[in-house]
Design an enzyme around this catalytic site. Structure first.
Site, PDB file in Angstrom:
ATOM      1  CD  GLU A 114     -56.306 -38.589  83.062  1.00 35.77           C
ATOM      2  OE1 GLU A 114     -56.853 -39.438  82.351  1.00 35.77           O
ATOM      3  OE2 GLU A 114     -55.822 -37.534  82.634  1.00 35.77           O
ATOM      4  CD  GLU A 157     -53.476 -41.969  80.493  1.00 41.98           C
ATOM      5  OE1 GLU A 157     -52.418 -42.261  81.119  1.00 41.98           O
ATOM      6  OE2 GLU A 157     -54.538 -41.660  81.058  1.00 41.98           O
TER       7      GLU A 157
END
Ligand code: 3H9
Length: 653
Positions: free
Chosen positions: A108, A128
């Site tokens: 990210e 995640e």
């Protein structure tokens, strides 16, 4: 070079700044690292002698994500989304130089940079979901902008990583370069971009938003895979509802969903398992000073289901294997089983034809123990009969080279008895594989009284090479997993006599998350394991069923009736048989609620787990969790039996 705070160093190459973060072992983006990145980026922005910035990491990898140890604790500012936003909003170009694995928050952060250069060997992903979370630092909004919605959903809901070449094809990476020139090339690119002051912000890409039907179809197609877990569906929701919004509003929405998931039971359990799987490797008495023994040639004694499965597992990991049986027929059958399993690997796409052929080429079938003289490790996988195993140990001790390790694949028996049949008890260890041995991840390593630390360390390394998770267990009947399994089976058998329906028990276990309830498992394994017709006295339900030739799936009848496709159906005959048996034995029957059944099934085995812990058979409660998750189908998102028992207050505080 300016060292900013022990974590970040800002170097200059002409008018390009190089920020290197060094936070071993994996540069996780914990508070100190986030602060270091933020301060460095702000210092870069204020520095008029610098026109562009490269962000790189020292050590084995680019940022491997947010710091999982911080999750669930009060948040510390700056949070990762804020840091990524500051990078992206920089007026001067920022280039990520990616090596190792850019995972989760690491990827990210890279997507917040204006350009991404990666080493050829790098990989990246948003895992995640495996922690019951969604990418919470803009990932649900930036990844679809870069690779398209469909691919982004696949990456985020599977959590699987992709290699640098694929990332480049998808437009996620701008360049891939040989590993050794990564930094040079990133600096050169930053210099080029600085000339035009090119800051390409991912947030500014206008996403292509698919029609609502596409999202509905995606959810339906993947319904089974997503199961009961909230995270994959929430990822789809974040993309679906976030993309039409302004970027800031979308990331605020993502943050809300992320924090909700963070507090979910599923995520807490999955985070527990993440650390539990790493803690199993920490065994007192084994450290960096322990020198493991070299293993390249493995002997396997017994070519039945377990022996053949172990042989396949070792062959696939590149070992050469000597497979020993007593008769031509058994050996031929064993070799064919190995070949068939490898063929199945090819047809399912897990293995290439050439890899399967190479593996089979490394198999040496033999009828002679003498052929084991060259083996570094010999694994006995004969019948679960202590006398047979003892005599094998005594025989191979005379043949094996002095430094060879002798292992038993027993599921229950006393490893020290076999060690006592040799002249090298320190080299004897239990290696309890689970069936099918080439697939199941668990390896219980059973430490005998005299097993040497280097033998345990060697077994741990072997497990890693075989792609397995090793859990060290003490030497006691059934070790960790089977001892608890025996309790679960005993309780299930008692409950059906006391009025609980076996099919309800299976349904409740399966609703809890086990792939199969205890009675379906028994039918699959065969009710006649350890049963002999001549001594059978209708003393248990299982004996009664075997006497009726209801021996499980193999006879298309057991606790269940099976059709020709082996679909199970409850059997009225079995229900009647159980009722009659209870009456005969004067067992009082009653109705059971679902919660009573669940507790009746799980609580006693968890209490047994506590005894295993108290006796030191397991090193820590979380080791027991790992055993049940990887060997017995305990649902990962429920954290394992000891985690669950503590949560339910079933264990002493
Ligand atoms: C996330 O990023 C959320 C964001 O979207 C939003 C934030 C707002 N944190 O596995 P190893 C430790 S979620 C803390 O044996 P390898 C690990 O516990 C995160 N610690 O090494 C172990 O400690 P110890 C998304 C971590 O070389 C040590 O590092 N990212 C973290 O076999 C070595 O680990 C992930 O899910 C972490 N993120 O494999 C990636 N990662 O030595 C998780 C590792 O005390 N990590 N540790 O036992 C991995 O997949 C592997 O560690 C990796 C290296 C492939 C990187």
């Amino acid at each position: 070079m300016t060292s900013l705070d022990g974590i970040a160093a800002l170097d200059t190459r002409g008018r390009v700044g190089v920020l290197t973060i060094n936070s071993p072992p994996v540069n996780a983006l914990g508070h100190a690292v986030r602060l270091a990145v933020l301060n460095a980026v702000q210092a870069f922005e204020a520095n008029e002698t610098l026109d562009a910035l490269v962000i790189a990491c020292a050590g084995r990898t680019f940022f491997a994500g947010g710091d999982i140890r911080e999750f669930g604790k009060p948040p510390l500012s700056p949070n990762l989304p804020q840091v990524v936003n500051v990078i992206e909003k920089s007026a001067k170009p920022v280039v990520a130089a990616i090596h190792g694995t850019a995972l989760g928050g690491g990827l990210e952060l890279a997507m917040g940079c204006h350009f991404r250069v990666a080493a050829q060997s790098a990989a990246c992903g948003l895992p995640e979901v495996k922690l019951g979370l969604l990418p919470g630092a803009g990932g649900t909004q930036r990844l679809p902008r870069l690779v398209g919605v469909s691919k982004a959903l696949d990456m985020m809901t599977s959590g699987e990583s992709i290699g640098a070449a694929e990332a480049m094809n998808l437009g996620l990476f701008d360049e891939i370069v040989p590993d050794h020139v990564l930094l040079d090339r990133a600096v050169a690119l930053a210099g080029e971009k600085a000339k035009t002051q090119a800051t390409r912000r991912t947030r500014d890409i206008v996403p292509e938003i698919p029609p609502a039907d596409d999202f509905d179809r995606y959810l339906t197609t993947h319904a089974k895979k997503f199961g009961k877990l909230p995270a994959p569906r929430t990822i789809v929701q974040a993309v679906r509802e976030g993309l039409p919004l302004a970027f800031e509003a979308a990331t605020d929405f993502e943050r809300t969903l992320f924090l909700d998931l963070m507090n979910s039971d599923e995520s807490m359990a999955l985070r527990h398992v993440f650390f539990a799987e790493r803690d199993v490797l920490k065994v007192p008495g084994i450290g960096s000073e322990t020198v493991p023994l070299p293993v390249s040639r493995i002997g396997v004694i017994g070519a039945g289901t377990m022996g053949a499965g172990i042989a396949v597992s070792a062959l696939q990991a590149g070992f050469s294997v000597i497979l020993v049986e007593q008769t031509e027929g058994a050996l031929e059958k064993g070799r064919n089983t190995v070949a068939k399993i490898l063929d199945r690997g090819v047809s399912s796409g897990r293995l290439t034809r050439s890899a399967a052929d190479a593996a089979l080429g490394n198999l040496q079938p033999s009828l002679q123990y003498h052929d084991l003289a060259s083996a570094d490790l010999i694994i006995e996988a004969a019948f679960e009969d202590p006398d047979v195993k003892k005599s094998i140990f005594s025989a191979i001790d005379k043949i094996a080279k002095p430094e060879a390790i002798l292992a038993t694949n027993t599921s229950y028996l006393d490893v020290d008895v076999f060690a006592g049949a040799t002249t090298r008890s320190e080299k004897v260890v239990g290696l309890h594989f689970f069936s099918p041995a080439n697939i199941m991840k668990l390896l219980e390593i059973v430490r005998g009284k005299q097993t040497a630390p280097e033998v345990l360390a060697t077994a741990q390394i072997l497990a890693k090479k075989l792609g397995k998770i090793p859990v060290v267990a003490g030497n006691a009947y059934g070790f960790i997993g089977n001892r608890m399994l025996a309790v679960r089976r005993r309780e299930a058998d008692q409950m059906i006599l006391a009025g609980a329906d076996p099919y309800a028990i299976d349904r409740i276990a399966e609703d809890f998350g086990f792939p199969m309830g205890p009675f379906r498992v028994s039918d699959l394994a065969g009710l006649d394991l350890g049963w002999t017709a001549s001594t059978s006295k209708s003393a248990t339900i299982r004996e009664c069923l075997c006497e009726l030739d209801r021996r499980g799936q193999k006879t298309k009848a057991g606790f269940y009736d099976y059709d020709h496709n082996l679909n199970p159906a409850p059997s009225p005959l079995v229900r009647k048989l159980i009722e009659d048996f209870s009456a005969r034995e004067h067992v009082k029957r009653r109705t059971w609620s679902d919660q009573e059944i669940l507790e009746g099934l799980l609580r006693p085995m968890i209490e047994e787990g506590q005894k295993i812990l108290d006796e030191g058979i397991a090193l820590r409660a979380s080791d027991i969790d790992v055993v049940w998750i990887h060997g017995y189908g305990w649902p990962r998102w429920r954290g394992g039996p000891m985690y669950y028992g503590a949560k339910m207050n079933w264990l002493p505080a």
